[in-house]
Design an enzyme around this catalytic site. Structure first.
Site, PDB file in Angstrom:
ATOM      1  N   VAL A   1       0.842  -1.206   0.000  1.00  0.00           N
ATOM      2  CA  VAL A   1       0.000   0.000   0.000  1.00  0.00           C
ATOM      3  C   VAL A   1       0.879   1.258   0.000  1.00  0.00           C
ATOM      4  O   VAL A   1       0.651   2.200  -0.768  1.00  0.00           O
ATOM      5  CB  VAL A   1      -0.937   0.003   1.239  1.00  0.00           C
ATOM      6  CG1 VAL A   1      -1.630   1.345   1.390  1.00  0.00           C
ATOM      7  CG2 VAL A   1      -1.959  -1.127   1.145  1.00  0.00           C
TER       8      VAL A   1
ATOM      9  N   ASP B   1      10.990   2.962   6.469  1.00  0.00           N
ATOM     10  CA  ASP B   1      10.611   1.548   6.484  1.00  0.00           C
ATOM     11  C   ASP B   1      11.796   0.737   6.998  1.00  0.00           C
ATOM     12  O   ASP B   1      12.946   1.073   6.713  1.00  0.00           O
ATOM     13  CB  ASP B   1      10.230   1.089   5.055  1.00  0.00           C
ATOM     14  CG  ASP B   1       9.331  -0.133   5.065  1.00  0.00           C
ATOM     15  OD1 ASP B   1       9.775  -1.186   5.551  1.00  0.00           O
ATOM     16  OD2 ASP B   1       8.178  -0.037   4.602  1.00  0.00           O
TER      17      ASP B   1
ATOM     18  N   THR C   1       8.547  -6.484   6.229  1.00  0.00           N
ATOM     19  CA  THR C   1       7.683  -7.191   5.258  1.00  0.00           C
ATOM     20  C   THR C   1       7.687  -6.509   3.895  1.00  0.00           C
ATOM     21  O   THR C   1       7.107  -7.033   2.951  1.00  0.00           O
ATOM     22  CB  THR C   1       6.218  -7.268   5.756  1.00  0.00           C
ATOM     23  OG1 THR C   1       5.748  -5.944   6.006  1.00  0.00           O
ATOM     24  CG2 THR C   1       6.101  -8.102   7.019  1.00  0.00           C
ATOM     25  N   GLY C   2       8.303  -5.354   3.800  1.00  0.00           N
ATOM     26  CA  GLY C   2       8.346  -4.623   2.535  1.00  0.00           C
ATOM     27  C   GLY C   2       9.624  -4.903   1.775  1.00  0.00           C
ATOM     28  O   GLY C   2      10.464  -5.686   2.215  1.00  0.00           O
TER      29      GLY C   2
ATOM     30  N   ASP D   1      13.411   1.439  12.030  1.00  0.00           N
ATOM     31  CA  ASP D   1      12.298   0.797  12.737  1.00  0.00           C
ATOM     32  C   ASP D   1      11.545   1.885  13.506  1.00  0.00           C
ATOM     33  O   ASP D   1      12.108   2.502  14.416  1.00  0.00           O
ATOM     34  CB  ASP D   1      12.871  -0.253  13.707  1.00  0.00           C
ATOM     35  CG  ASP D   1      11.781  -0.972  14.477  1.00  0.00           C
ATOM     36  OD1 ASP D   1      10.626  -0.489  14.508  1.00  0.00           O
ATOM     37  OD2 ASP D   1      12.093  -2.032  15.057  1.00  0.00           O
TER      38      ASP D   1
ATOM     39  N   SER E   1       3.260  -1.510   9.389  1.00  0.00           N
ATOM     40  CA  SER E   1       2.856  -2.643  10.232  1.00  0.00           C
ATOM     41  C   SER E   1       2.786  -3.877   9.344  1.00  0.00           C
ATOM     42  O   SER E   1       2.285  -3.785   8.219  1.00  0.00           O
ATOM     43  CB  SER E   1       1.455  -2.415  10.823  1.00  0.00           C
ATOM     44  OG  SER E   1       0.970  -3.623  11.408  1.00  0.00           O
TER      45      SER E   1
ATOM     46  N   TYR F   1      -2.540  -8.113  16.142  1.00  0.00           N
ATOM     47  CA  TYR F   1      -2.795  -7.114  15.087  1.00  0.00           C
ATOM     48  C   TYR F   1      -4.045  -6.301  15.432  1.00  0.00           C
ATOM     49  O   TYR F   1      -4.002  -5.075  15.489  1.00  0.00           O
ATOM     50  CB  TYR F   1      -2.972  -7.853  13.767  1.00  0.00           C
ATOM     51  CG  TYR F   1      -3.188  -6.988  12.548  1.00  0.00           C
ATOM     52  CD1 TYR F   1      -2.184  -6.148  12.065  1.00  0.00           C
ATOM     53  CD2 TYR F   1      -4.393  -7.054  11.835  1.00  0.00           C
ATOM     54  CE1 TYR F   1      -2.384  -5.381  10.917  1.00  0.00           C
ATOM     55  CE2 TYR F   1      -4.598  -6.294  10.696  1.00  0.00           C
ATOM     56  CZ  TYR F   1      -3.588  -5.462  10.240  1.00  0.00           C
ATOM     57  OH  TYR F   1      -3.791  -4.707   9.097  1.00  0.00           O
TER      58      TYR F   1
ATOM     59  N   LYS G   1      -4.050  -2.393  16.588  1.00  0.00           N
ATOM     60  CA  LYS G   1      -4.650  -1.341  15.749  1.00  0.00           C
ATOM     61  C   LYS G   1      -5.727  -0.596  16.535  1.00  0.00           C
ATOM     62  O   LYS G   1      -5.899   0.617  16.378  1.00  0.00           O
ATOM     63  CB  LYS G   1      -5.255  -1.948  14.486  1.00  0.00           C
ATOM     64  CG  LYS G   1      -4.219  -2.417  13.464  1.00  0.00           C
ATOM     65  CD  LYS G   1      -3.592  -1.260  12.702  1.00  0.00           C
ATOM     66  CE  LYS G   1      -2.695  -1.748  11.575  1.00  0.00           C
ATOM     67  NZ  LYS G   1      -1.991  -0.659  10.877  1.00  0.00           N
TER      68      LYS G   1
ATOM     69  N   TYR H   1      -4.779  11.924  21.378  1.00  0.00           N
ATOM     70  CA  TYR H   1      -3.962  13.082  20.966  1.00  0.00           C
ATOM     71  C   TYR H   1      -4.833  14.145  20.291  1.00  0.00           C
ATOM     72  O   TYR H   1      -4.624  15.335  20.459  1.00  0.00           O
ATOM     73  CB  TYR H   1      -2.838  12.640  20.021  1.00  0.00           C
ATOM     74  CG  TYR H   1      -1.562  12.313  20.752  1.00  0.00           C
ATOM     75  CD1 TYR H   1      -1.483  11.204  21.585  1.00  0.00           C
ATOM     76  CD2 TYR H   1      -0.434  13.121  20.628  1.00  0.00           C
ATOM     77  CE1 TYR H   1      -0.320  10.907  22.269  1.00  0.00           C
ATOM     78  CE2 TYR H   1       0.738  12.829  21.314  1.00  0.00           C
ATOM     79  CZ  TYR H   1       0.791  11.726  22.124  1.00  0.00           C
ATOM     80  OH  TYR H   1       1.942  11.439  22.808  1.00  0.00           O
TER      81      TYR H   1
END
Ligand code: NAD
Ligand code: UDP
Length: 337
Positions: free
Chosen positions: A26, A45, A49-50, A70, A89, A159, A163, A173
């Site tokens: 994405v 990044d 996973t990318g 990270d 993520s 996960y 989220k 915030y």
């Protein structure tokens, strides 16, 4: 709702976006769109996973910079930021089951550090959340005011709950510091540049069909998903950037199908002779999922334009030209890893 006039310049300089997760599926498409729209993009990044390959074509772009980092660790950015967009993520179930603590950290500590960064820069904050916050939904389709049905202790909670925490923190915030906020809940999205071995249903089925291997349907295949093409998601995000509203806003395609129907459609579109085999259903796998997109229609004037058949055809074409053979990743295998 306030609609802002599109302004990509601040005192004659392009507006700057710090974008996390940019080397992912994405994120890399959104990096392209932000650059096309005139922004400066600082892509962050850690490549868990990318892949840098997804950003290769941008390396010489004058408004693009990549930082390997990270986001669960502090990041100092000297130049002025206008936006912090947090998309980093692991997102595929086999991947977040393989990296449970990293996933929790990216969405908890990572979100916290990035919210602080946004506050320090007086930047707007954009959070990529997920339809997984609805868990195995008892309400169908799912509108944004549905609170969800999540097992807080199940394997997927690394996960889902992370989220949900990220959303709660971002909203705090927004309330406490009036931080300008946008939250999207993304429903299953697919398209070119997905990692063919990420273990998600579209990538597994296309890769298996193209290799004439059996398509692995988990359970009896009666569970449903609603699949959105990446180009529709990108358009939704670009529109939302111009609308001052914290959300959350569902971005997904309400065209719902069972997993078995999807397997059959991919066999038809690829012309593959593969069989369909049935494997155990992963624990807490949601039985159905479909977005209610009324809020996105009203606030953004947005609805998806690319149907499943057309979107899958385009994705199959891209996989046929780029997918390299490697080890398949299945939920069962990574759960044992
Ligand atoms: P992806 O795995 O392709 O991309 C995620 C990117 O984040 C990767 O490049 C990865 O290396 C990076 N990353 C992960 N942890 C990081 C960390 N600690 N520091 C820096 N970078 C880190 O997944 P995607 O499908 O592109 O998902 C992108 C975002 O959209 C995620 O936040 C995901 O939860 C959300 N989302 C995606 C979908 C979907 O169907 N694709 C659905 C719902 C939500
Ligand atoms: N699935 C499947 N075979 C596969 C991969 C996934 O039947 O090879 C199923 C999975 O059990 C789920 C659906 O397809 O019901 C969507 O899975 P995916 O991992 O893409 O995303 P999810 O929506 O579960 O996060």
């Amino acid at each position: 709702m306030k609609v802002r006039r599109t302004r990509y310049l601040r005192r004659g300089r392009p507006r700057a976006v710090l974008f996390t997760g940019a080397a992912g599926f994405v994120g890399s498409h959104l990096a392209d769109r932000l650059l096309d729209d005139g922004y400066r993009v600082i892509a962050v990044d850690n490549l868990i996973t990318g892949s840098e390959k997804n950003l290769e074509h941008l390396h010489d772009h004058p408004r693009f910079r990549f930082i390997e980092h990270d986001i669960s660790e502090p990041l100092e950015i000297r130049e002025r930021l206008d936006w912090v967009m947090h998309f980093a993520s692991p997102a595929s179930p086999p991947k977040y089951l393989k990296w449970p603590l990293e996933t929790m950290r990216a969405n908890s500590t990572g979100t916290h550090l990035l919210l602080e960064l946004a506050r320090e820069h007086r930047a707007r904050f954009f959070l990529a959340s997920t339809s997984e916050v609805y868990g195995d939904p008892k309400q169908h389709p799912q509108p944004e005011d549905y609170w969800g049905n999540v097992n807080p202790l199940g394997p997927r909670s690394v996960y889902d709950e992370a989220k949900r925490y990220a959303e709660a923190l971002a909203m705090s915030y927004h309330r406490e510091f009036e931080l300008p906020l946008r939250i999207i809940r993304i429903f299953n999205t697919y398209g070119p540049r997905m990692d063919p071995h990420d273990g998600r249903v579209v990538t597994n089925f296309i890769r298996q069909a193209l290799a004439n291997e059996p398509l692995t349907v988990y359970g009896d295949g009666s569970q449903t998903r609603s699949l959105q093409h990446i180009d529709d998601l990108v358009e939704g995000v670009a529109r939302y950037m111009k609308v001052e509203d914290p959300g959350p806003i569902n971005l997904g395609n309400p065209e719902e199908c069972t997993v078995l129907e999807l397997a059959r459609l991919i066999l038809e579109l690829t012309g593959s002779d593969s069989d369909i085999v049935f494997e155990p259903l992963p624990e807490n796998d949601p039985t159905r999922r479909r977005p209610d997109i009324e809020r996105a229609r009203k606030l953004l004037g947005w609805s998806p334009k690319i149907g499943m058949r057309e979107g899958l055809e385009r994705t199959i074409d891209s996989f046929a030209t780029t997918a390299a053979p490697a080890e398949p990743l299945t939920a069962a295998r990574t759960a044992q890893a």
